[in-house]
Design a protein around this motif. Sequence first.
Motif, PDB file in Angstrom:
ATOM      1  N   ASP A  30       0.833  -1.207   0.000  1.00 60.54           N
ATOM      2  CA  ASP A  30       0.000   0.000   0.000  1.00 60.54           C
ATOM      3  C   ASP A  30       0.866   1.255   0.000  1.00 60.54           C
ATOM      4  O   ASP A  30       0.519   2.265  -0.616  1.00 60.54           O
ATOM      5  CB  ASP A  30      -0.906   0.005   1.236  1.00 60.54           C
ATOM      6  N   GLU A  31       2.001   1.189   0.691  1.00 61.60           N
ATOM      7  CA  GLU A  31       2.887   2.345   0.765  1.00 61.60           C
ATOM      8  C   GLU A  31       3.381   2.743  -0.625  1.00 61.60           C
ATOM      9  O   GLU A  31       3.490   3.936  -0.946  1.00 61.60           O
ATOM     10  CB  GLU A  31       4.078   2.026   1.670  1.00 61.60           C
ATOM     11  N   LEU A  32       3.661   1.764  -1.445  1.00 58.39           N
ATOM     12  CA  LEU A  32       4.132   2.043  -2.801  1.00 58.39           C
ATOM     13  C   LEU A  32       3.071   2.792  -3.595  1.00 58.39           C
ATOM     14  O   LEU A  32       3.354   3.790  -4.266  1.00 58.39           O
ATOM     15  CB  LEU A  32       4.502   0.717  -3.475  1.00 58.39           C
ATOM     16  N   TRP A  33       1.808   2.309  -3.522  1.00 60.97           N
ATOM     17  CA  TRP A  33       0.732   2.984  -4.246  1.00 60.97           C
ATOM     18  C   TRP A  33       0.501   4.381  -3.680  1.00 60.97           C
ATOM     19  O   TRP A  33       0.261   5.332  -4.439  1.00 60.97           O
ATOM     20  CB  TRP A  33      -0.568   2.182  -4.132  1.00 60.97           C
ATOM     21  N   GLN A  34       0.570   4.510  -2.364  1.00 62.52           N
ATOM     22  CA  GLN A  34       0.302   5.806  -1.744  1.00 62.52           C
ATOM     23  C   GLN A  34       1.306   6.868  -2.159  1.00 62.52           C
ATOM     24  O   GLN A  34       0.992   8.069  -2.157  1.00 62.52           O
ATOM     25  CB  GLN A  34       0.287   5.661  -0.224  1.00 62.52           C
ATOM     26  N   ARG A  35       2.494   6.436  -2.513  1.00 62.46           N
ATOM     27  CA  ARG A  35       3.517   7.390  -2.949  1.00 62.46           C
ATOM     28  C   ARG A  35       3.410   7.701  -4.435  1.00 62.46           C
ATOM     29  O   ARG A  35       4.227   8.464  -4.971  1.00 62.46           O
ATOM     30  CB  ARG A  35       4.914   6.846  -2.627  1.00 62.46           C
ATOM     31  N   GLY A  36       2.416   7.120  -5.110  1.00 61.18           N
ATOM     32  CA  GLY A  36       2.204   7.413  -6.520  1.00 61.18           C
ATOM     33  C   GLY A  36       3.244   6.828  -7.441  1.00 61.18           C
ATOM     34  O   GLY A  36       3.457   7.329  -8.561  1.00 61.18           O
ATOM     35  N   ILE A  37       3.901   5.770  -7.004  1.00 60.21           N
ATOM     36  CA  ILE A  37       4.934   5.129  -7.821  1.00 60.21           C
ATOM     37  C   ILE A  37       4.265   4.221  -8.852  1.00 60.21           C
ATOM     38  O   ILE A  37       3.416   3.399  -8.504  1.00 60.21           O
ATOM     39  CB  ILE A  37       5.902   4.324  -6.930  1.00 60.21           C
ATOM     40  N   GLN A  38       4.623   4.388 -10.097  1.00 61.23           N
ATOM     41  CA  GLN A  38       4.042   3.581 -11.171  1.00 61.23           C
ATOM     42  C   GLN A  38       4.702   2.202 -11.211  1.00 61.23           C
ATOM     43  O   GLN A  38       5.911   2.072 -10.989  1.00 61.23           O
ATOM     44  CB  GLN A  38       4.206   4.286 -12.521  1.00 61.23           C
ATOM     45  N   VAL A  39       3.901   1.194 -11.540  1.00 62.66           N
ATOM     46  CA  VAL A  39       4.384  -0.182 -11.612  1.00 62.66           C
ATOM     47  C   VAL A  39       3.893  -0.801 -12.914  1.00 62.66           C
ATOM     48  O   VAL A  39       2.718  -0.686 -13.267  1.00 62.66           O
ATOM     49  CB  VAL A  39       3.861  -1.026 -10.427  1.00 62.66           C
ATOM     50  N   THR A  40       4.793  -1.468 -13.630  1.00 69.95           N
ATOM     51  CA  THR A  40       4.386  -2.207 -14.825  1.00 69.95           C
ATOM     52  C   THR A  40       4.739  -3.681 -14.650  1.00 69.95           C
ATOM     53  O   THR A  40       5.518  -4.060 -13.771  1.00 69.95           O
ATOM     54  CB  THR A  40       5.063  -1.677 -16.096  1.00 69.95           C
ATOM     55  N   THR A  41       4.160  -4.505 -15.494  1.00 65.08           N
ATOM     56  CA  THR A  41       4.371  -5.948 -15.417  1.00 65.08           C
ATOM     57  C   THR A  41       4.714  -6.535 -16.785  1.00 65.08           C
ATOM     58  O   THR A  41       4.282  -6.000 -17.816  1.00 65.08           O
ATOM     59  CB  THR A  41       3.117  -6.652 -14.864  1.00 65.08           C
TER      60      THR A  41
END
Length: 337
Positions: free
Chosen positions: A94-105
């Motif tokens: 959740d911390e990663l999303w809360q910081r607005g960090i984009q993630v790709t797969t």
Amino acid sequence: MPSNPKALLLMNRSTLTDQFDAARMERLAGLVELGEPAWTDSLTDPGVAVLLPDVEVLLTSWGVPLLDQDALDRMPHLRAVFHCAGTVRSFVTDELWQRGIQVTTGAEANAIPVAEFTFASIILAGKKAQVLANASRISREDWSYSTAHGELGNVGRTIGVVGFSRIGRRVVHLVQQLQDVTCLVADPYADPAAVAAAGARLVTLEELIRASDVVTVHAPALPETRNMIGAVELAAMKEHATLINTARGSLVDTQALESACATGRIHAILDVTEPEPLPAGSVLYDLPNVVITPHIAGSLGTETRRMSDVAISELERYLAGKRLTAEVLPEHLDLIA
């Protein structure tokens, strides 16, 4: 002219060796600034501590540690994570999303070999090839056993695809090559029109199980899908039908599968199990109507470089300010593997 963003490769060493050959490292070096070292498998390694405060981009794969608050605090300028593998569940927080960090797969690229493996397994299941190969170890001078497992062939078969996922869609597409094939899909979230456009028909899981000569599982591992194929479903399968699981072992009730396969009434091709590997005493190892492979359907060796290519292409889009095409959002986690 602005400098390239600082990046770090975060994965285990064997994965790095497989996924980033000289050509891909050269391509990557033209887009980002790689420090020394350019790679690590641990964010607590003193050797990379001095680099982390400036890292904007991570390229991750198998072996990536959890990106929790402690890890992210070490990388205050992190803006994007380009995952060179399939599922991101093992490291996103959740911390990663809360910081607005984009993630790709790289899941779309990883779907290719799984679908290929599944299609090959469907073809072999139609001929009962692997089961008959097991029988040949015993019946060495008499081939009459070839008629003991039902009608053979791949014409006019009904193939049931459980889960209209990335892989499920590819399997539906591949089985269209079979003559007079009927393809059924069971997925409570699938759009009937999209399933029909792919060449299949959306039905309930119960209908699919009862009608299919081959049932192949491609659903995500979620609490609600655990043991979705259990004693009731296995008992409803047609005699001599084959269950293929290249998704997650938790989708099939192992104890129920052991009991069903022990009767010899159905067959199973298992690339995943629960637990994984199975205990040495599992009856599934000894049954001639069961084939077990050590989780090899997904990307291996040279195949893994497809996922690196996807990640680097997504990095190019990121640097150009374009929309990412393989981005994972928090709401996706309820539906994807």
